[in-house]
Design an enzyme around this catalytic site. Structure first.
Site, PDB file in Angstrom:
ATOM      1  N   GLU A 194     -26.203  15.962  18.184  1.00 27.31           N
ATOM      2  CA  GLU A 194     -25.347  16.870  17.419  1.00 27.31           C
ATOM      3  C   GLU A 194     -25.889  18.295  17.430  1.00 27.31           C
ATOM      4  O   GLU A 194     -25.168  19.241  17.158  1.00 27.31           O
ATOM      5  CB  GLU A 194     -25.243  16.398  15.963  1.00 27.31           C
ATOM      6  N   MET A 249     -24.261   9.670   5.468  1.00 33.59           N
ATOM      7  CA  MET A 249     -25.526   9.244   4.883  1.00 33.59           C
ATOM      8  C   MET A 249     -26.442  10.384   4.418  1.00 33.59           C
ATOM      9  O   MET A 249     -27.581  10.120   4.046  1.00 33.59           O
ATOM     10  CB  MET A 249     -26.272   8.343   5.895  1.00 33.59           C
ATOM     11  N   GLU A 250     -25.953  11.633   4.439  1.00 31.44           N
ATOM     12  CA  GLU A 250     -26.866  12.735   4.102  1.00 31.44           C
ATOM     13  C   GLU A 250     -26.271  13.824   3.192  1.00 31.44           C
ATOM     14  O   GLU A 250     -26.986  14.411   2.373  1.00 31.44           O
ATOM     15  CB  GLU A 250     -27.344  13.454   5.393  1.00 31.44           C
ATOM     16  N   GLY A 307     -17.768   8.421   8.911  1.00 33.79           N
ATOM     17  CA  GLY A 307     -16.706   7.425   8.950  1.00 33.79           C
ATOM     18  C   GLY A 307     -15.531   7.907   8.109  1.00 33.79           C
ATOM     19  O   GLY A 307     -15.714   8.631   7.122  1.00 33.79           O
ATOM     20  N   ASP A 359     -15.617   7.242  13.363  1.00 30.26           N
ATOM     21  CA  ASP A 359     -15.272   5.814  13.236  1.00 30.26           C
ATOM     22  C   ASP A 359     -14.487   5.591  11.945  1.00 30.26           C
ATOM     23  O   ASP A 359     -14.371   6.483  11.117  1.00 30.26           O
ATOM     24  CB  ASP A 359     -16.558   4.975  13.222  1.00 30.26           C
TER      25      ASP A 359
HETATM   26  N1  SAH Z   1     -26.634   4.539  16.058  1.00 30.84           N
HETATM   27  C1  SAH Z   1     -27.413   5.626  15.528  1.00 30.84           C
HETATM   28  C2  SAH Z   1     -27.470   5.519  14.042  1.00 30.84           C
HETATM   29  C3  SAH Z   1     -26.416   6.299  13.413  1.00 30.84           C
HETATM   30  S1  SAH Z   1     -26.421   6.193  11.690  1.00 30.84           S
HETATM   31  C4  SAH Z   1     -28.765   5.606  16.130  1.00 30.84           C
HETATM   32  O1  SAH Z   1     -29.125   4.598  16.668  1.00 30.84           O
HETATM   33  O2  SAH Z   1     -29.463   6.629  16.028  1.00 30.84           O
HETATM   34  C5  SAH Z   1     -24.969   7.022  11.376  1.00 30.84           C
HETATM   35  C6  SAH Z   1     -25.043   8.530  11.309  1.00 30.84           C
HETATM   36  O3  SAH Z   1     -23.723   9.020  11.388  1.00 30.84           O
HETATM   37  C7  SAH Z   1     -25.574   9.009   9.976  1.00 30.84           C
HETATM   38  O4  SAH Z   1     -26.258  10.225  10.151  1.00 30.84           O
HETATM   39  C8  SAH Z   1     -24.311   9.172   9.113  1.00 30.84           C
HETATM   40  O5  SAH Z   1     -24.340  10.348   8.342  1.00 30.84           O
HETATM   41  C9  SAH Z   1     -23.153   9.231  10.096  1.00 30.84           C
HETATM   42  N2  SAH Z   1     -22.105   8.209   9.989  1.00 30.84           N
HETATM   43  C10 SAH Z   1     -21.105   8.074  10.901  1.00 30.84           C
HETATM   44  N3  SAH Z   1     -20.293   7.052  10.579  1.00 30.84           N
HETATM   45  C11 SAH Z   1     -20.782   6.508   9.438  1.00 30.84           C
HETATM   46  C12 SAH Z   1     -20.381   5.387   8.632  1.00 30.84           C
HETATM   47  N4  SAH Z   1     -19.332   4.639   8.962  1.00 30.84           N
HETATM   48  N5  SAH Z   1     -21.115   5.104   7.542  1.00 30.84           N
HETATM   49  C13 SAH Z   1     -22.184   5.860   7.220  1.00 30.84           C
HETATM   50  N6  SAH Z   1     -22.613   6.904   7.953  1.00 30.84           N
HETATM   51  C14 SAH Z   1     -21.929   7.248   9.054  1.00 30.84           C
END
Ligand code: SAH
Length: 264
Positions: free
Chosen positions: A12, A193-194, A78, A217
């Site tokens: 990002e 998540m932040e 999401g 998503d």
């Molecule tokens: N697959 C990634 C992990 C991503 S965690 C890896 O392996 O590094 C998800 C990140 O995208 C977080 O920073 C969160 O803020 C955001 N995010 C996107 N979709 C989300 C969802 N459905 N629930 C929670 N966070 C989501």
């Protein structure tokens, strides 16, 4: 103005760091802080990594150690409502920590001893982000996103939403969970998540903050499918162009304000 720009994932932010003029890297607390100029704006870019504690530490460090005056969070999220779709853009009006629950001592979602469930995002920064996102969709979207990726993710006419963003230390990928959050939190547009952690830090330290997210998503069982592909081929481009337009526009506003103040 010194703008702190936080993202959770490497992809990002990569383009922004590459676009920095005279970048200078400082490592502190296991994070790389990139200082430099982004389209004439004094900026500090940093990856928070994932989750509320990681984001709060990063935001507080940006303020206390790097002297930023404004914080912008860019990333993916999401969808928090049926009207919000993959490829849409959301700008936070306010943010809530959806996994905060000290009931019955405090109401659900209230952060104890702050008296707040919802932390505000700065209205003016949010309005500028809405403008930057609209210019991105009008001028850059067509060329910036590969047609194959547009087809793969069914991106035709992305929309921009402004509303409530909910953050928690969970990747939401369950239909019942997201429906429950949507019912409990009127005006919800996205889950991530932040953001709400950054909003709390900025609220307590008295700093304007803004959060913008591209919807990656639907926070349901399919949420993890193609997640990284979307981040790389779609969300990274959105973030780059929106921040570019935001900085260019902000620079114009600053120049205008200073020439007005000088009576020019
Ligand atoms: N697959 C990634 C992990 C991503 S965690 C890896 O392996 O590094 C998800 C990140 O995208 C977080 O920073 C969160 O803020 C955001 N995010 C996107 N979709 C989300 C969802 N459905 N629930 C929670 N966070 C989501």
């Amino acid at each position: 103005m010194r703008l702190g720009i936080i993202s959770a994932l490497y992809e990002e932010q990569q383009g922004l760091v590459e676009a920095m003029e005279r970048p200078y890297k400082l490592i502190h607390g296991e994070r790389e802080y990139w200082l430099g100029q982004l389209w004439e704006i004094d900026a500090v870019c940093v990856l928070s990594r994932i989750g509320k504690v990681a984001a709060a530490l990063t935001a507080a460090t940006l303020v206390e150690k790097f002297g930023v005056t404004h914080i912008l969070f860019t990333g993916v999220a999401g969808a928090g409502d049926k009207t919000v779709q993959v490829g849409d853009i959301v700008v936070a009006e306010s943010l809530v920590q959806h996994d905060m629950d000290a009931s019955p001592l405090f109401p659900r979602f209230e952060v104890p001893l702050t008296g707040l469930t919802h932390f505000p995002a700065d209205h003016r920064l949010g309005a500028r982000l809405m403008d930057a996102a609209q210019s991105f969709l009008d001028n850059d979207f067509e060329e910036a996103i590969d047609p194959l990726e547009k087809a793969a993710f069914h991106l035709s006419r992305p929309r921009i939403h402004r509303g409530l963003i909910a953050s928690g230390d969970q990747f939401v990928n369950d239909r019942e969970h997201i429906n429950g959050l949507n019912a409990a939190l009127p005006g919800l547009v996205a889950v991530e998540m932040e953001g709400a952690a950054v909003a709390q830090v900025c609220h307590e330290l008295g700093l304007p903050c803004a959060v913008i997210r591209t919807i990656s998503d639907n926070a349901n069982e399919n949420a993890a499918t193609d997640f990284m592909r979307f981040v790389k081929s779609v969300a990274a481009r959105y973030a780059f162009h929106i921040v570019r337009r935001f900085c260019l526009e902000t620079e114009e506003t600053i120049v205008q304000a200073s020439s007005e103040a000088a009576g020019v």
